[in-house]
Design a protein around this motif. Structure first.
Motif, PDB file in Angstrom:
ATOM      1  N   MET A  38       7.348 -14.418  -6.811  1.00 47.77           N
ATOM      2  CA  MET A  38       6.863 -12.974  -7.093  1.00 47.77           C
ATOM      3  C   MET A  38       5.966 -12.647  -5.971  1.00 47.77           C
ATOM      4  N   ALA A  39       5.691 -11.579  -5.444  1.00 52.27           N
ATOM      5  CA  ALA A  39       5.013 -11.030  -4.487  1.00 52.27           C
ATOM      6  C   ALA A  39       3.500 -11.263  -4.705  1.00 52.27           C
ATOM      7  N   ASP A  40       2.766 -11.507  -3.434  1.00 53.56           N
ATOM      8  CA  ASP A  40       1.488 -11.706  -3.591  1.00 53.56           C
ATOM      9  C   ASP A  40       0.577 -10.651  -4.149  1.00 53.56           C
ATOM     10  N   TYR A  41       1.026  -9.180  -3.779  1.00 52.12           N
ATOM     11  CA  TYR A  41       0.139  -8.097  -4.313  1.00 52.12           C
ATOM     12  C   TYR A  41       1.379  -6.937  -4.939  1.00 52.12           C
ATOM     13  N   LEU A  42       0.744  -6.512  -5.973  1.00 54.98           N
ATOM     14  CA  LEU A  42       1.734  -5.333  -6.613  1.00 54.98           C
ATOM     15  C   LEU A  42       0.829  -4.278  -7.054  1.00 54.98           C
ATOM     16  N   THR A  43       1.663  -3.024  -7.076  1.00 50.57           N
ATOM     17  CA  THR A  43       1.216  -1.869  -7.875  1.00 50.57           C
ATOM     18  C   THR A  43       1.931  -1.934  -9.037  1.00 50.57           C
ATOM     19  N   VAL A  44       1.392  -1.545 -10.392  1.00 45.99           N
ATOM     20  CA  VAL A  44       2.109  -1.652 -11.430  1.00 45.99           C
ATOM     21  C   VAL A  44       1.930  -0.323 -12.190  1.00 45.99           C
ATOM     22  N   SER A  45       3.053   0.396 -12.562  1.00 41.09           N
ATOM     23  CA  SER A  45       2.888   1.406 -13.252  1.00 41.09           C
ATOM     24  C   SER A  45       3.453   1.572 -14.664  1.00 41.09           C
ATOM     25  N   THR A  46       2.668   2.586 -15.474  1.00 38.60           N
ATOM     26  CA  THR A  46       3.144   2.824 -16.700  1.00 38.60           C
ATOM     27  C   THR A  46       2.707   4.292 -17.049  1.00 38.60           C
ATOM     28  N   ALA A  47       3.109   4.841 -18.057  1.00 31.87           N
ATOM     29  CA  ALA A  47       2.663   6.190 -18.610  1.00 31.87           C
ATOM     30  C   ALA A  47       2.132   6.246 -20.030  1.00 31.87           C
ATOM     31  N   THR A  64       6.003  -2.758  -8.397  1.00 32.45           N
ATOM     32  CA  THR A  64       6.359  -2.674  -6.941  1.00 32.45           C
ATOM     33  C   THR A  64       5.585  -3.534  -5.991  1.00 32.45           C
ATOM     34  N   GLU A  65       6.200  -4.216  -5.028  1.00 30.55           N
ATOM     35  CA  GLU A  65       5.504  -5.014  -4.084  1.00 30.55           C
ATOM     36  C   GLU A  65       4.882  -4.052  -3.083  1.00 30.55           C
ATOM     37  N   ILE A  66       3.685  -4.699  -2.936  1.00 28.17           N
ATOM     38  CA  ILE A  66       2.867  -4.126  -1.707  1.00 28.17           C
ATOM     39  C   ILE A  66       3.024  -4.982  -0.493  1.00 28.17           C
ATOM     40  N   VAL A  67       3.945  -4.446   0.372  1.00 33.81           N
ATOM     41  CA  VAL A  67       4.429  -5.186   1.477  1.00 33.81           C
ATOM     42  C   VAL A  67       3.510  -5.332   2.565  1.00 33.81           C
ATOM     43  N   HIS A  68       2.824  -4.247   2.764  1.00 33.31           N
ATOM     44  CA  HIS A  68       1.653  -4.240   3.638  1.00 33.31           C
ATOM     45  C   HIS A  68       0.428  -3.823   3.239  1.00 33.31           C
ATOM     46  N   GLY A  69      -0.695  -4.033   3.671  1.00 33.93           N
ATOM     47  CA  GLY A  69      -1.929  -3.342   3.133  1.00 33.93           C
ATOM     48  C   GLY A  69      -3.246  -3.835   4.051  1.00 33.93           C
ATOM     49  N   ALA A  70      -3.987  -3.202   3.947  1.00 35.07           N
ATOM     50  CA  ALA A  70      -5.342  -3.564   4.877  1.00 35.07           C
ATOM     51  C   ALA A  70      -6.015  -4.589   4.439  1.00 35.07           C
ATOM     52  N   ALA A  71      -6.267  -5.545   5.139  1.00 28.72           N
ATOM     53  CA  ALA A  71      -6.766  -7.051   4.807  1.00 28.72           C
ATOM     54  C   ALA A  71      -7.797  -6.776   3.902  1.00 28.72           C
TER      55      ALA A  71
END
Length: 106
Positions: free
Chosen positions: A1-10, A87-94
């Motif tokens: 699994m990716a190290d960091y994620l954005t998770v969505s629901t409604a 959704t995987e966060i591929v890049h992000g500020a440290a």
């Protein structure tokens, strides 16, 4: 699994989205959440075509906390079978990624 994620629901209401966000962030399952809405959703559900207004909830979490966050959202969501997508966060500020790590620490 990716190290960091954005998770969505409604959810149907803003209040429901706020309650879900607060419970997930308080439990340290997510570092933070944004609520967007109302948004218009167009969908198929239970074999029927529909359109409705919803509030989208976006949560930032670590890959290691995702299983617990998913279980929390499903358990506390007002809908019986909510959409929960990551959704995987591929890049992000440290500094942002470090914030996610610190905020979701056990």
């Amino acid at each position: 699994m990716a190290d960091y994620l954005t998770v969505s629901t409604a959810t149907e209401t803003r209040e429901q989205a706020v309650a879900l966000a607060q419970s997930a962030v308080r439990a340290r399952l997510a570092a933070g959440a944004q609520i967007i809405g109302p948004v218009t959703s167009v969908f198929w559900h239970a074999g029927e075509f529909g359109t409705s207004e919803e509030y989208q909830l976006l949560l930032k979490t670590s890959g290691r906390r995702y299983p617990e966050l998913e279980a929390h959202l499903v358990e506390h969501h007002p809908w019986g079978s909510p959409e929960v997508c990551a959704t995987e966060i591929v890049h992000g500020a440290a500094s942002c990624l470090d914030w996610i790590d610190r905020s979701t620490a056990d």
